[in-house]
Scaffold this motif. Structure first.
Motif, PDB file in Angstrom:
ATOM      1  N   PRO A 133       0.811  -1.225   0.000  1.00 30.74           N
ATOM      2  CA  PRO A 133       0.000   0.000   0.000  1.00 30.74           C
ATOM      3  C   PRO A 133       0.842   1.271   0.000  1.00 30.74           C
ATOM      4  O   PRO A 133       0.456   2.273  -0.619  1.00 30.74           O
TER       5      PRO A 133
ATOM      6  N   ALA B 192      -4.184  -4.339  -0.837  1.00 32.26           N
ATOM      7  CA  ALA B 192      -3.249  -3.232  -1.071  1.00 32.26           C
ATOM      8  C   ALA B 192      -3.967  -1.933  -1.458  1.00 32.26           C
ATOM      9  O   ALA B 192      -3.630  -0.856  -0.966  1.00 32.26           O
TER      10      ALA B 192
ATOM     11  N   THR C 125      -4.049   1.873   0.697  1.00 26.76           N
ATOM     12  CA  THR C 125      -3.457   3.133   0.232  1.00 26.76           C
ATOM     13  C   THR C 125      -4.205   4.357   0.741  1.00 26.76           C
ATOM     14  O   THR C 125      -3.658   5.463   0.741  1.00 26.76           O
TER      15      THR C 125
END
Length: 300
Positions: free
Chosen positions: A90, A173, A177
């Motif tokens: 991320p 992932a 973020t």
């Protein structure tokens, strides 16, 4: 301003805490009473209060099981590799998105990356078998059509581990973020302008400005992840795993499912859950102490 005056002035903020406090009290702290099952010979018909106390006998029984140590090893192994692979993903994605110049492409990329987070693990499991299956998987259909032997993605332990980690990165992932992108929006743009004046390239700005700005967020998330080293979700290893890779796929959560739900040994299942909670707390406190000593960053 005294405490009563401060409360009267900001009572709206405290009012917002009422529902979260009730939620944690009812659904988090209330069920903790069930911990006493670990110290009783729990009988479903007699209930928690009516069951006979057995002290630490259930703990001795669990710690004498070979399956317990095997699942403990697998849990730590999968979480350790997950930390190595999934934790940086991320961060790297967030920096890449932050550096994009085309706003429309950035928004499109974010949307595509977020979608897997909202897909049920049952559906993801079906996708995994359709893509990576040895006999009918899409990839192996292409491989065999080219004259090569099929790749045992889901039946060989090493290949299964790689597949397990890759699917985990794909699923989590993009959603991870969000936290890093939120932290990146707080960076003063003047720092980048000053770096441009000094002739710094993009990689130098990432190393000298972006990563230091993300340091508190990285440390906080790392502490949280270390606290979860002994805990592991049930769906992912249960759905993707199979008997051929049980030596790797059998973890504490599936062990609790077998002895608690399938076998009805609720006392033993509670012992394993309590063990995970205590060890997880030790991991969190240890990681927090180490980060405070080494980097001056703490969340507790």
């Amino acid at each position: 301003m005294n405490a009563i005056g401060y409360f009267r002035r900001h009572w709206q903020l405290y009012a917002l805490l009422v529902l979260p406090v009730i939620y944690f009290a009812v659904f988090k702290y209330g069920p903790m009473y069930g911990i006493v099952i670990a110290f009783k010979d729990f009988n479903f018909f007699e209930g928690i209060t009516g069951s006979k106390w057995i002290g630490f006998d259930a703990f001795r029984e669990v710690f004498a099981m070979a399956d317990f140590y095997k699942t403990l090893r697998n849990t730590l192994m999968l979480n350790f590799f997950d930390l190595l692979v999934s934790f940086p993903a991320p961060l790297i994605l967030a920096i890449m998105l932050y550096e994009m110049k085309f706003v429309w492409f950035k928004k499109l990329s974010q949307t595509i990356l977020y979608i897997p987070h909202f897909i049920s693990w049952v559906i993801i499991g079906g996708i995994v078998y359709q893509v990576f299956g040895t006999q009918s998987g899409m990839i192996n259909n292409v491989v065999t059509s080219l004259g090569f032997d099929p790749v045992p993605f889901l039946t060989d332990k090493t290949y299964w581990l790689v597949t397990y980690l890759a699917v985990g990165v794909w699923q989590s992932a993009g959603w991870g973020t969000i936290i890093y992108l939120a932290a990146l929006t707080g960076i003063n743009r003047e720092l980048f302008e000053a770096a441009d004046v000094d002739g710094a390239g993009r990689l130098r700005k990432i190393w000298s400005i972006t990563l230091p700005a993300l340091k508190p967020t990285i440390v906080t998330l790392l502490i949280i992840n270390l606290g979860n080293m002994i805990a592991i979700g049930f769906e992912r290893p249960y759905i993707i795993g199979n008997t051929a890779v049980r030596d790797y796929a059998d973890v504490l959560s599936t062990f609790v499912y077998r002895i608690g739900i399938e076998s009805g040994q609720y006392t033993l299942a509670t012992v394993v859950g309590l063990f995970q909670a205590v060890v997880g707390l030790v991991f969190v406190l240890g990681a927090n102490y180490a980060s405070r000593k080494l980097a001056g960053q703490s969340i507790l």
